[in-house]
Design an enzyme around this catalytic site. Sequence first.
Site, PDB file in Angstrom:
ATOM      1  N   HIS A  13     -56.035 110.925  -5.185  1.00  9.97           N
ATOM      2  CA  HIS A  13     -57.380 111.162  -5.333  1.00  9.97           C
ATOM      3  C   HIS A  13     -58.446 110.977  -4.487  1.00  9.97           C
ATOM      4  N   ILE A  58     -58.496 102.953   3.605  1.00 11.37           N
ATOM      5  CA  ILE A  58     -59.441 101.850   3.393  1.00 11.37           C
ATOM      6  C   ILE A  58     -60.081 101.264   4.895  1.00 11.37           C
ATOM      7  N   CYS A 113     -73.432 104.232  -3.843  1.00 11.87           N
ATOM      8  CA  CYS A 113     -72.903 103.518  -2.640  1.00 11.87           C
ATOM      9  C   CYS A 113     -72.709 104.696  -1.540  1.00 11.87           C
ATOM     10  N   ARG A 139     -71.491 118.329  39.294  1.00 13.24           N
ATOM     11  CA  ARG A 139     -70.250 118.956  39.556  1.00 13.24           C
ATOM     12  C   ARG A 139     -70.639 120.369  40.234  1.00 13.24           C
ATOM     13  N   GLU A 179     -66.252 110.119   3.432  1.00 16.67           N
ATOM     14  CA  GLU A 179     -67.935 110.197   2.935  1.00 16.67           C
ATOM     15  C   GLU A 179     -67.949 111.471   2.325  1.00 16.67           C
ATOM     16  N   THR A 239     -65.897 115.341   2.218  1.00 13.75           N
ATOM     17  CA  THR A 239     -65.606 116.397   3.273  1.00 13.75           C
ATOM     18  C   THR A 239     -66.839 117.404   3.434  1.00 13.75           C
TER      19      THR A 239
HETATM   20  P1  TGC Z   1     -70.160 114.158 -11.324  1.00 18.66           P
HETATM   21  O1  TGC Z   1     -69.946 114.468 -12.714  1.00 18.66           O
HETATM   22  O2  TGC Z   1     -71.135 115.084 -10.376  1.00 18.66           O
HETATM   23  O3  TGC Z   1     -71.082 112.813 -11.260  1.00 18.66           O
HETATM   24  C1  TGC Z   1     -70.732 111.497 -11.949  1.00 18.66           C
HETATM   25  C2  TGC Z   1     -71.974 111.029 -12.097  1.00 18.66           C
HETATM   26  O4  TGC Z   1     -72.472 110.480 -10.708  1.00 18.66           O
HETATM   27  C3  TGC Z   1     -73.843 110.902 -10.442  1.00 18.66           C
HETATM   28  N1  TGC Z   1     -73.938 111.023  -9.048  1.00 18.66           N
HETATM   29  C4  TGC Z   1     -74.246 110.458  -8.095  1.00 18.66           C
HETATM   30  N2  TGC Z   1     -75.164 109.359  -8.035  1.00 18.66           N
HETATM   31  C5  TGC Z   1     -75.469 108.916  -7.093  1.00 18.66           C
HETATM   32  N3  TGC Z   1     -75.342 109.177  -5.948  1.00 18.66           N
HETATM   33  C6  TGC Z   1     -74.560 110.273  -5.809  1.00 18.66           C
HETATM   34  N4  TGC Z   1     -74.281 110.961  -4.227  1.00 18.66           N
HETATM   35  C7  TGC Z   1     -74.074 111.096  -6.857  1.00 18.66           C
HETATM   36  N5  TGC Z   1     -73.471 112.361  -7.200  1.00 18.66           N
HETATM   37  C8  TGC Z   1     -73.224 112.121  -8.245  1.00 18.66           C
HETATM   38  C9  TGC Z   1     -74.109 111.915 -11.217  1.00 18.66           C
HETATM   39  O5  TGC Z   1     -75.389 112.146 -11.482  1.00 18.66           O
HETATM   40  C10 TGC Z   1     -72.915 111.522 -12.804  1.00 18.66           C
HETATM   41  O6  TGC Z   1     -74.111 110.642 -13.190  1.00 18.66           O
HETATM   42  P2  TGC Z   1     -74.127 110.577 -14.943  1.00 18.66           P
HETATM   43  O7  TGC Z   1     -75.181 109.484 -15.196  1.00 18.66           O
HETATM   44  O8  TGC Z   1     -74.194 111.799 -15.350  1.00 18.66           O
HETATM   45  O9  TGC Z   1     -72.605 109.982 -15.171  1.00 18.66           O
HETATM   46  O10 TGC Z   1     -69.089 113.772 -10.612  1.00 18.66           O
HETATM   47  P3  TGC Z   1     -67.890 114.684 -10.365  1.00 18.66           P
HETATM   48  O11 TGC Z   1     -66.392 113.935 -10.632  1.00 18.66           O
HETATM   49  O12 TGC Z   1     -67.831 115.997 -10.789  1.00 18.66           O
HETATM   50  O13 TGC Z   1     -67.737 114.519  -8.822  1.00 18.66           O
HETATM   51  C11 TGC Z   1     -68.664 115.403  -7.946  1.00 18.66           C
HETATM   52  C12 TGC Z   1     -68.304 115.020  -6.280  1.00 18.66           C
HETATM   53  C13 TGC Z   1     -67.167 116.105  -6.071  1.00 18.66           C
HETATM   54  C14 TGC Z   1     -69.202 115.667  -5.629  1.00 18.66           C
HETATM   55  C15 TGC Z   1     -67.739 113.659  -6.091  1.00 18.66           C
HETATM   56  O14 TGC Z   1     -66.738 113.322  -6.514  1.00 18.66           O
HETATM   57  C16 TGC Z   1     -67.672 113.408  -4.654  1.00 18.66           C
HETATM   58  O15 TGC Z   1     -68.778 113.120  -3.884  1.00 18.66           O
HETATM   59  N6  TGC Z   1     -66.377 113.585  -4.058  1.00 18.66           N
HETATM   60  C17 TGC Z   1     -66.288 113.248  -2.501  1.00 18.66           C
HETATM   61  C18 TGC Z   1     -65.658 111.662  -2.451  1.00 18.66           C
HETATM   62  C19 TGC Z   1     -66.100 110.747  -1.441  1.00 18.66           C
HETATM   63  O16 TGC Z   1     -67.170 111.093  -0.780  1.00 18.66           O
HETATM   64  N7  TGC Z   1     -65.433 109.732  -1.132  1.00 18.66           N
HETATM   65  C20 TGC Z   1     -65.871 108.956   0.023  1.00 18.66           C
HETATM   66  C21 TGC Z   1     -64.567 107.645  -0.137  1.00 18.66           C
HETATM   67  S1  TGC Z   1     -65.408 106.159   0.569  1.00 18.66           S
HETATM   68  C22 TGC Z   1     -65.573 106.708   2.301  1.00 18.66           C
HETATM   69  O17 TGC Z   1     -65.120 107.877   2.799  1.00 18.66           O
HETATM   70  C23 TGC Z   1     -65.902 105.746   3.260  1.00 18.66           C
HETATM   71  S2  TGC Z   1     -65.654 106.168   4.852  1.00 18.66           S
HETATM   72  C24 TGC Z   1     -66.101 104.523   5.389  1.00 18.66           C
HETATM   73  C25 TGC Z   1     -66.458 104.402   6.686  1.00 18.66           C
HETATM   74  O18 TGC Z   1     -67.725 104.804   7.299  1.00 18.66           O
HETATM   75  O19 TGC Z   1     -65.704 104.114   7.905  1.00 18.66           O
HETATM   76  P1  FAD Z   2     -58.612 115.907   0.003  1.00 20.27           P
HETATM   77  O1  FAD Z   2     -59.385 115.602  -1.263  1.00 20.27           O
HETATM   78  O2  FAD Z   2     -57.105 116.077  -0.550  1.00 20.27           O
HETATM   79  O3  FAD Z   2     -59.013 117.275   0.425  1.00 20.27           O
HETATM   80  C1  FAD Z   2     -58.080 118.081   1.462  1.00 20.27           C
HETATM   81  C2  FAD Z   2     -58.894 119.501   1.663  1.00 20.27           C
HETATM   82  O4  FAD Z   2     -59.275 120.192   0.496  1.00 20.27           O
HETATM   83  C3  FAD Z   2     -60.181 119.055   2.455  1.00 20.27           C
HETATM   84  O5  FAD Z   2     -60.438 120.079   3.205  1.00 20.27           O
HETATM   85  C4  FAD Z   2     -61.149 119.353   1.084  1.00 20.27           C
HETATM   86  O6  FAD Z   2     -62.570 119.868   1.570  1.00 20.27           O
HETATM   87  C5  FAD Z   2     -60.772 120.386   0.349  1.00 20.27           C
HETATM   88  N1  FAD Z   2     -60.987 120.515  -1.127  1.00 20.27           N
HETATM   89  C6  FAD Z   2     -60.729 119.400  -2.071  1.00 20.27           C
HETATM   90  N2  FAD Z   2     -61.326 119.805  -3.163  1.00 20.27           N
HETATM   91  C7  FAD Z   2     -61.823 121.085  -3.019  1.00 20.27           C
HETATM   92  C8  FAD Z   2     -62.658 121.869  -3.995  1.00 20.27           C
HETATM   93  N3  FAD Z   2     -63.015 121.371  -4.985  1.00 20.27           N
HETATM   94  N4  FAD Z   2     -63.211 122.666  -3.477  1.00 20.27           N
HETATM   95  C9  FAD Z   2     -62.883 123.543  -1.894  1.00 20.27           C
HETATM   96  N5  FAD Z   2     -62.147 122.711  -1.144  1.00 20.27           N
HETATM   97  C10 FAD Z   2     -61.741 121.399  -1.685  1.00 20.27           C
HETATM   98  N6  FAD Z   2     -62.125 106.117   1.649  1.00 20.27           N
HETATM   99  C11 FAD Z   2     -62.604 105.038   0.763  1.00 20.27           C
HETATM  100  O7  FAD Z   2     -62.629 104.872  -0.397  1.00 20.27           O
HETATM  101  N7  FAD Z   2     -62.993 103.902   1.682  1.00 20.27           N
HETATM  102  C12 FAD Z   2     -63.032 103.879   3.064  1.00 20.27           C
HETATM  103  O8  FAD Z   2     -63.256 102.947   3.554  1.00 20.27           O
HETATM  104  C13 FAD Z   2     -62.476 104.927   3.648  1.00 20.27           C
HETATM  105  N8  FAD Z   2     -62.230 105.136   5.071  1.00 20.27           N
HETATM  106  C14 FAD Z   2     -61.747 106.055   5.702  1.00 20.27           C
HETATM  107  C15 FAD Z   2     -61.442 106.059   6.888  1.00 20.27           C
HETATM  108  C16 FAD Z   2     -60.833 107.231   7.530  1.00 20.27           C
HETATM  109  C17 FAD Z   2     -60.351 106.987   9.015  1.00 20.27           C
HETATM  110  C18 FAD Z   2     -60.421 108.437   6.731  1.00 20.27           C
HETATM  111  C19 FAD Z   2     -59.664 109.673   7.364  1.00 20.27           C
HETATM  112  C20 FAD Z   2     -60.550 108.427   5.454  1.00 20.27           C
HETATM  113  C21 FAD Z   2     -61.321 107.336   4.639  1.00 20.27           C
HETATM  114  N9  FAD Z   2     -61.603 107.248   3.491  1.00 20.27           N
HETATM  115  C22 FAD Z   2     -62.199 106.061   2.947  1.00 20.27           C
HETATM  116  C23 FAD Z   2     -61.038 108.317   2.784  1.00 20.27           C
HETATM  117  C24 FAD Z   2     -62.258 109.574   2.720  1.00 20.27           C
HETATM  118  O9  FAD Z   2     -63.155 109.430   1.915  1.00 20.27           O
HETATM  119  C25 FAD Z   2     -61.064 110.695   2.223  1.00 20.27           C
HETATM  120  O10 FAD Z   2     -60.059 111.231   3.257  1.00 20.27           O
HETATM  121  C26 FAD Z   2     -62.298 112.116   1.829  1.00 20.27           C
HETATM  122  O11 FAD Z   2     -62.669 111.743   0.762  1.00 20.27           O
HETATM  123  C27 FAD Z   2     -61.249 113.374   1.512  1.00 20.27           C
HETATM  124  O12 FAD Z   2     -60.013 113.055   0.525  1.00 20.27           O
HETATM  125  P2  FAD Z   2     -58.506 113.339   1.201  1.00 20.27           P
HETATM  126  O13 FAD Z   2     -58.141 112.984   2.322  1.00 20.27           O
HETATM  127  O14 FAD Z   2     -57.854 112.968  -0.065  1.00 20.27           O
HETATM  128  O15 FAD Z   2     -58.693 114.958   1.172  1.00 20.27           O
END
Ligand code: TGC
Ligand code: FAD
Length: 408
Positions: free
Chosen positions: A159, A186, A262, A292, A387, A389
């Site tokens: 997930h 993570i 967050c 260059r 954060e 894609t």
């Molecule tokens: P959805 O039904 O749209 O929303 C659920 C509830 O959340 C609210 N909401 C937000 N609130 C604050 N900020 C946002 N950006 C928000 N987006 C949505 C929304 O209003 C709702 O609230 P409520 O009161 O109705 O419950 O949720 P969904 O399950 O359909 O998901 C939507 C989607 C796909 C956009 C969301 O799941 C998403 O953004 N997915 C991407 C996942 C992601 O960004 N993962 C990042 C992991 S952490 C990371 O990558 C750290 S990298 C660290 C580093 O810098 O090294």
């Molecule tokens: P997937 O979700 O499997 O996606 C694979 C491909 O499918 C992508 O191109 C995506 O855009 C596409 N896709 C998925 N769903 C859809 C859709 N509905 N429609 C169209 N295309 C779609 N996470 C944390 O929680 N904490 C961290 O500190 C953290 N640090 C990270 C550090 C690194 C170096 C990396 C690589 C990742 C980190 N992440 C962290 C995780 C990161 O947030 C996820 O990699 C990212 O959210 C994508 O998830 P996934 O890799 O499982 O790709």
Amino acid sequence: MQANGKGNGLATHSKGAKEDRFQGHDYYNIDELLEDDHLLARDAVRTWVKQEVSPIIEDYANRAECPTHLFKGLAEIGAFGPSLPTKYGCGGMDEIAYGIIMQELERGDSGIRSMASVQGSLVMYPIYRFASEEQKMKYLPKLASGELIGCFGLTEPDHGSNPSGMVTNIKDDGDAYILNGAKMWITNSPVADLAVVWAKDEEGVIRGMVVETGTKGFTTPEIHGKWSLRASITGELVFEDVRVPKENVFPEIRGLKGPLSCLSKARYGIAWGAIGAAMDCYDSALRYSQERVQFGKPIGQFQLTQKKLAEMITEITKAQLLAWRLGTLANVGKATPAQISMAKRNNVHMALEIAREARQIHGGMGITNEYPVMRHMMNLETVLTYEGTHDIHLLITGMDVTGFNAFK
Ligand code: TGC
Ligand code: FAD
């Protein structure tokens, strides 16, 4: 160092650190929109990056090792929670100052900016927003000073883009919850003292909690083999019947909006950070194009090189204005999650495209660690994905403008 491509630069690099000749680029006088505090913060972090990051970063990236000694320095320059209140040992600055600090850190390396993003926006911010006052006083000052290092566990092996499907879970056990499951990708986990973890309770509702890494049943194995963000350490979080005291679970917040809020904070910082990486690539390419010589003249005299450089500075300038405007909205609490998504997506993609063009301008030298561009390019592949894609952010914008949800 001469940009002569004769290979002597590589030899020099192996003997020691090379000079960082970076200078900022401000084509539209955007500095005039900034306050003195922003410029002071920007210059202080720029100086720190030149002194502490630039001399070592190629070596650490080359060895795929995290310069963990920089955590203390990052704390000292106020990079951890710059816009959180001073009461908790944080910076008390505004959102533009926070953004500009991320820009300067990512100018050095995306992995260094990640160290600060995770600590400040994904660990300290949720504790500040959602924890009890007692927990805030317990953790925030030590996180701000770098005495404690944190990580953020949302993504799971099955997930990533869809965190609402998470299977990590807690079960009530009297004075504690029992936590089981696993988190993947993570940042900082193998070196962290604590993790902010998101898991489902027995009703299937997402809850957030602080889990200390010494707790029995909690391990943080490192993930190896990354070609991107090599100076950042990444791992898993594995929970096997881990007892989490009830006071460590955030009392009020329920549902995905907890972790997503967050992410909004961190994505905002990345929108600024990516500008730093882009500026470094542009700066290096501009200088190289002036030094260059091919066909008897600097390559900057060729129209095709000028096209690349002109488009780069145009895109950087547009990204700077987008980030600045987003910052003014964030300062008054009016930056929407969708606006933040647009800026994160645009600015990271812009930076990656600039890194690729800058790499071409450097010719063969562009693939070496004599110049920062290939490292930035490889890093930005991660920044494009984490954060949220590139495509997920497009769908967030699509949903915002059409009213139709493509995720459901
Ligand atoms: P959805 O039904 O749209 O929303 C659920 C509830 O959340 C609210 N909401 C937000 N609130 C604050 N900020 C946002 N950006 C928000 N987006 C949505 C929304 O209003 C709702 O609230 P409520 O009161 O109705 O419950 O949720 P969904 O399950 O359909 O998901 C939507 C989607 C796909 C956009 C969301 O799941 C998403 O953004 N997915 C991407 C996942 C992601 O960004 N993962 C990042 C992991 S952490 C990371 O990558 C750290 S990298 C660290 C580093 O810098 O090294
Ligand atoms: P997937 O979700 O499997 O996606 C694979 C491909 O499918 C992508 O191109 C995506 O855009 C596409 N896709 C998925 N769903 C859809 C859709 N509905 N429609 C169209 N295309 C779609 N996470 C944390 O929680 N904490 C961290 O500190 C953290 N640090 C990270 C550090 C690194 C170096 C990396 C690589 C990742 C980190 N992440 C962290 C995780 C990161 O947030 C996820 O990699 C990212 O959210 C994508 O998830 P996934 O890799 O499982 O790709």
